[in-house]
Design a protein around this motif. Structure first.
Motif, short mmCIF file in Angstrom:
data_model
loop_
_atom_site.label_atom_id
_atom_site.label_comp_id
_atom_site.label_asym_id
_atom_site.label_seq_id
_atom_site.Cartn_x
_atom_site.Cartn_y
_atom_site.Cartn_z
N PRO A 1 0.85 -1.19 0.00
CA PRO A 1 0.00 0.00 0.00
C PRO A 1 0.88 1.25 0.00
N CYS A 2 0.45 2.25 -0.75
CA CYS A 2 1.26 3.47 -0.83
C CYS A 2 0.35 4.68 -1.03
N VAL A 3 0.62 5.73 -0.26
CA VAL A 3 -0.02 7.02 -0.45
C VAL A 3 1.09 8.03 -0.71
N THR A 4 0.99 8.73 -1.83
CA THR A 4 1.97 9.75 -2.18
C THR A 4 1.29 11.13 -2.19
N GLY A 5 2.12 12.17 -2.28
CA GLY A 5 1.58 13.52 -2.42
C GLY A 5 0.72 13.95 -1.25
N ALA A 6 1.04 13.48 -0.04
CA ALA A 6 0.29 13.91 1.15
C ALA A 6 0.88 15.24 1.61
N THR A 7 0.57 16.27 0.86
CA THR A 7 1.27 17.57 1.00
C THR A 7 0.96 18.29 2.31
N ARG A 8 -0.11 17.91 3.00
CA ARG A 8 -0.43 18.60 4.26
C ARG A 8 0.46 18.11 5.41
N LEU A 9 1.18 17.03 5.19
CA LEU A 9 2.07 16.52 6.23
C LEU A 9 3.31 17.41 6.33
N MET A 10 3.80 17.57 7.56
CA MET A 10 5.06 18.28 7.77
C MET A 10 6.03 17.29 8.40
N LEU A 11 7.00 16.87 7.59
CA LEU A 11 7.94 15.83 7.98
C LEU A 11 9.26 16.44 8.40
N ASP A 12 9.74 16.05 9.57
CA ASP A 12 11.06 16.47 10.03
C ASP A 12 11.85 15.20 10.33
N SER A 13 12.65 14.77 9.35
CA SER A 13 13.36 13.50 9.51
C SER A 13 14.47 13.60 10.56
N ARG A 14 14.98 14.81 10.79
CA ARG A 14 16.04 14.95 11.79
C ARG A 14 15.47 14.79 13.20
N LYS A 15 14.34 15.45 13.47
CA LYS A 15 13.69 15.30 14.77
C LYS A 15 12.83 14.03 14.85
N LYS A 16 12.66 13.40 13.69
CA LYS A 16 11.84 12.19 13.60
C LYS A 16 10.41 12.45 14.09
N THR A 17 9.82 13.48 13.47
CA THR A 17 8.43 13.82 13.79
C THR A 17 7.63 14.00 12.50
N LEU A 18 6.35 13.76 12.64
CA LEU A 18 5.40 13.94 11.54
C LEU A 18 4.25 14.75 12.08
N THR A 19 4.07 15.95 11.55
CA THR A 19 3.03 16.83 12.05
C THR A 19 1.89 16.93 11.06
N VAL A 20 0.67 16.75 11.56
CA VAL A 20 -0.53 16.94 10.76
C VAL A 20 -1.22 18.19 11.29
N PRO A 21 -1.32 19.26 10.49
CA PRO A 21 -1.92 20.50 10.98
C PRO A 21 -3.26 20.25 11.65
N GLY A 22 -3.41 20.83 12.82
CA GLY A 22 -4.65 20.68 13.56
C GLY A 22 -4.72 19.40 14.38
N ARG A 23 -3.70 18.54 14.27
CA ARG A 23 -3.68 17.30 15.04
C ARG A 23 -2.38 17.23 15.83
N LYS A 24 -2.18 16.14 16.55
CA LYS A 24 -0.98 16.01 17.36
C LYS A 24 0.26 15.77 16.49
N ILE A 25 1.42 15.89 17.11
CA ILE A 25 2.68 15.56 16.45
C ILE A 25 2.94 14.06 16.64
N PHE A 26 3.20 13.36 15.55
CA PHE A 26 3.49 11.93 15.61
C PHE A 26 5.00 11.73 15.61
N HIS A 27 5.44 10.78 16.42
CA HIS A 27 6.87 10.48 16.55
C HIS A 27 7.15 9.08 15.99
N GLU A 28 8.42 8.80 15.76
CA GLU A 28 8.81 7.48 15.31
C GLU A 28 8.33 6.45 16.34
#
Length: 847
Positions: free
Chosen positions: A429-456
């Motif tokens: 399964p693959c989802v591409t172009g999820a442009t609303r995601l804010m990915l910080d690979s150095r901090k290992k976080t995934l932020t969804v605006p209006g929702r919580k910050i997801f961690h590895e």
């Protein structure tokens, strides 16, 4: 029987057609012809309903006379196709003070009051569009009528003629509304699609004896297996049985009460009706019914709703029972329905906490812990933990991580981005172009605006069938590849008239392709074999080599690895064609891009970091997809292709010893000129002669071209002089024809499609007008120069029904797609072949 230009009483011989009265009206006539207990029904034509919307009413009094004095009626919509929808049903038309008094005497006061209040509420809210609040709650008919009068400044109408006229006008005008028109056009309805209406005598479902309403079907909506499912609600009307919490089962069930417990004869009659419909209507039907004082009435029957898995099982079962032909069974299954059988899916009844939505790039669904790198995915997999690889975009370096992950999610990319193409090949399964995601690979976080910050390590679910990214773990439905699915694929193979090969880069891919019964491998991308850590270091040594002899030394170490890959692939596909694409990507893709990776490479090569950094910078290109890659590498760094050719030929000899002779097909990528083919062919032929001489073994091979540039298509005639086959790589051909980056086009493509710039995303649906014209030119010119030229498509479009239709019409020999797209391609090819025989599409009825 009464028949006028405006309406027709439904009898076995009445002139009722789907094209003039709609699907429901025609189905009801079929039930009447089967002598089933259908209440008296009148059908209104499309033209009549249009006239009503425009203010011209039919003779309402004459229509009521069909049913007789005091009858209660329902009105239902009857669009030409069930999926086109229509206004909701209105029940108990004709209910007034006089009728309420009459029903109180025969059915009891509470039943009469319930019927009257229900009609007043529906008439006020659904017909006249009044606010619902005054009519909510446990109110009496008197209070309901008072609320109506307060809202309308007039008493509730007592004349059934007035009531029926308002209902008909409301439904006709609702169909003509903008919202309704857009909704049905989204389902494929033409802008001028008509609506029929059916007026039916009420079978009340409320009475002092055994009374109620229910819905029943005789095939499981999830699996399609023979099974009685449905619900029944005593003392109820309409489809209330589907939603009420106190609804009962149809047949005896240890979980609770059932209709069969108290009315076994009526349930037996329903089973007989279902079996008769299956035989004569040639379909599994869902029956809406009522009982009134023990008397069974069948109000309606529709094709039973079902999952993709059930769709296949029902069609196969009908064909195996001789009710429909195998060709008809194949025609009944929309090709992409098969994706529901091939992959795990989010259960249709599961809760969906949607975080964001991207492009549904590879079907199926998976749950796992978030990881942000290929190495983290491999580490997680080694611990037995399912993971989701989240990247801004993937590169060939991520292949091993993709193998280890359960799904892939990228911030950038589209349907033909690296992540999408590789995921489809792996069945991930693959989802591409999820442009609303804010990915910080150095901090290992995934932020969804209006929702919580997801961690590895946090759990998410990726639904590649819808493009949804869900919080947490969603309930899943497992794939089903045996039974009815396997039978359907056998029938598709017998019916199709074009070859279906698979794109397979590894033995695992080839094993999956064999499971789906392919005609060979149409594209093996050899570069993916070099990203194993043990090989990557050697590959990097070759890239850093200062002269041809040093490069050759490094390639000599890669040779046995490549040879072993090809031996395994050839043995797995014994006796079938295997097309191997020579090395394609730019060399910089094999080099690290971060400081830690550069330092590790310097250590491995025993070179200063500065020199490694300098070499990496020298290999960078402004536009690498149009730079030093494909045949350009084969011409300027010939040692790579020579090593690969040697590995192919030595593997051919070894694999042929244990079975049918292997005839490899060697494909040159990114060709633009005849001279490129001549140069590569000369070197490949020389290697073949050397291997024959050294081993004393003879073998046969074919050499061809992957047509990915517009110039190659235009000059296909001269290129074909040195080629046994041309295979159109439609991913790059589309990209170069349009001048669009397939990885970046997703940012604006939806706006282009919505505004009519392009009818479809050209990376999703083959552009038969533009790209297709180049392909036509290339095929025609190639075959004029070489009549025995084999022509195919090996790009990601190849699994699309529209591309298969194009290929058949153009006389191509085969299409080659990702393994998990093979069943879809087979079914689409079979349907196209059947339709060319001029067989009727889905002739479901014989009554």
């Amino acid at each position: 029987m009464l028949s006028t230009p405006d309406f027709t009483e439904i009898t076995p011989t009445a002139e009722v057609r789907t094209s003039t009265h709609g699907n429901r009206a025609k189905c009801l006539q079929r039930l009447v012809r089967l002598d089933l207990p259908v209440p008296k029904t009148v059908a209104l034509r499309f033209e009549t309903v249009r006239a009503i919307a425009g203010g011209r009413m039919p003779d309402i009094r004459a229509l009521l006379d069909v049913f007789g004095q005091g009858a209660l009626l329902s009105v239902r919509s009857s669009s030409q196709m069930p999926d086109w929808g229509g206004p909701g049903t209105i029940l108990n038309i004709g209910m007034n003070d006089e009728k309420a008094t009459e029903l109180a005497a025969t059915h009891g006061q509470s039943a009469a009051d319930a019927l009257y209040v229900s009609f007043i509420r529906a008439y006020a809210v659904d017909v006249l569009r009044l606010d619902a609040d005054p009519f909510e709650g446990p109110i009496t008919p008197r209070l309901a009528k008072s609320a109506f009068e307060a809202e309308m400044d007039e008493p509730f109408p007592q004349d059934p003629c007035e009531q029926l006229a308002e209902v008909l006008k409301s439904m006709a005008r609702a169909w003509e509304g903008t919202t309704a028109r857009l909704l049905r056009q989204a389902q494929g309805a033409p802008a001028d699609a008509g609506l029929g209406l059916v007026v039916q005598e009420m079978a009340l479902g409320i009475g002092q004896g055994l009374s109620g309403s229910g819905v029943v079907q005789f095939a499981s909506p999830e699996t399609g297996e023979a099974q009685v499912t449905g619900r029944w609600l005593p003392q109820a009307q309409g489809r209330a049985a589907l939603s009420e919490t106190d609804a009962q089962f149809i047949v005896s069930d240890k979980r609770g009460k059932s209709l069969e417990d108290v009315a076994p004869e009526q349930v037996a009659a329903l089973k007989s009706a279902g079996a008769l419909m299956r035989q004569r209507l040639r379909e599994e039907m869902q029956i809406e019914f009522t009982l009134m004082n023990g008397h069974l009435s069948i109000l309606d029957a529709v094709r039973c709703p079902r999952s993709g898995r059930a769709e296949v099982a029902v069609a196969v079962a009908l064909a195996e029972d001789g009710i429909i032909t195998t060709d008809e069974a194949l025609l009944r299954i929309p090709p992409f329905t098969l994706n529901q059988l091939l992959h795990r899916q989010v259960s249709p009844i599961a809760a969906r906490d949607v975080l964001t939505r991207g492009i549904a790039a590879s079907p199926g669904a998976a749950t796992g812990k978030i990881v942000f790198s290929a190495s983290a995915a491999q580490a997680m997999a080694a611990q037995g933990e399912p993971c989701i690889l989240v990247r801004r975009e993937t590169s060939p370096e991520d292949i091993r991580g993709m193998h280890a992950a359960q799904a892939v999610l990228t911030e950038r990319g589209g349907m033909t981005s690296h992540a999408a193409v590789i995921a489809r090949g792996l069945g991930l399964p693959c989802v591409t172009g999820a442009t609303r995601l804010m990915l910080d690979s150095r901090k290992k976080t995934l932020t969804v605006p209006g929702r919580k910050i997801f961690h590895e390590g946090d759990v998410i679910t990726v639904d590649g069938s819808t493009g949804d990214v869900l919080a947490g773990a969603a309930e899943m439905v497992e794939p089903a590849l045996g039974g009815a699915f396997a039978t359907l694929m056998d029938w598709a193979d017998a019916a199709r008239d074009i070859g279906i090969r698979a794109n397979a880069d590894t033995p695992e891919d080839a094993a999956m392709a064999q499971r789906f019964g392919v005609d060979g491998i149409g594209l093996c991308r050899t570069e993916h074999m070099f990203f194993d850590p043990a090989r990557l270091t050697v590959m990097r040594e070759m890239i850093f080599a200062e002269n041809p002899s040093d490069r050759a030394a490094a390639l000599d170490r890669l040779l046995p690895m490549q040879r072993a890959d090809f031996i395994e692939l050839f043995q797995m596909m014994q006796g079938q064609p295997v097309t191997i694409r020579l090395f394609d990507p730019p060399l910089h893709e094999f080099l690290p891009g971060d400081r830690d990776g550069i330092r590790a490479l310097a250590e491995a090569l025993d070179l200063p970091v500065s020199r490694v950094q300098s070499r990496i910078e020298s290999l960078q290109e402004f536009n690498p997809m149009l730079g030093m890659r494909g045949v350009r590498l084969g011409v300027t760094v010939p040692e790579i292709y020579e090593m690969q050719a040697r590995a192919i030929f030595e593997a051919t000899i070894k694999a042929s010893r244990k079975g049918a002779p292997v005839v490899p097909e060697i494909m040159i990528p990114l060709v633009s000129a005849r001279r490129e083919v001549e140069l590569v062919k000369g070197r490949v032929d020389a290697i073949a002669a050397e291997v024959r001489s050294k081993t004393g073994q003879d073998f046969t091979y074919r050499l061809g071209v992957m047509v990915e540039t517009p110039r190659a298509a235009l000059r296909a005639g001269e290129i074909a002089e040195h080629s046994a086959f041309l295979s159109f790589g439609t991913n790059d051909l589309t990209q170069m024809t349009y001048g669009l980056s397939r990885d970046d086009a997703g940012r604006f493509m939806s706006a282009y499609v919505q505004q009519g710039v392009f009818p479809e995303d050209p990376f999703t649906q083959l552009d038969v007008d533009g790209v297709g014209e180049l392909m036509h030119l290339g095929a025609d010119r190639g075959r004029r120069a070489r009549p025995d030229l084999i022509i195919s498509i090996c790009g990601e479009h190849a699994g699309q029904p529209s591309a298969i239709a194009f290929s058949r019409k153009a006389g191509f020999d085969y299409v080659s797609c990702s393994p998990f797209r093979v069943p879809v391609a087979k079914l689409a090819a079979a349907q196209l072949s059947i339709q060319d025989k001029n067989l009727p599409v889905d002739p479901k009825v014989s009554v």
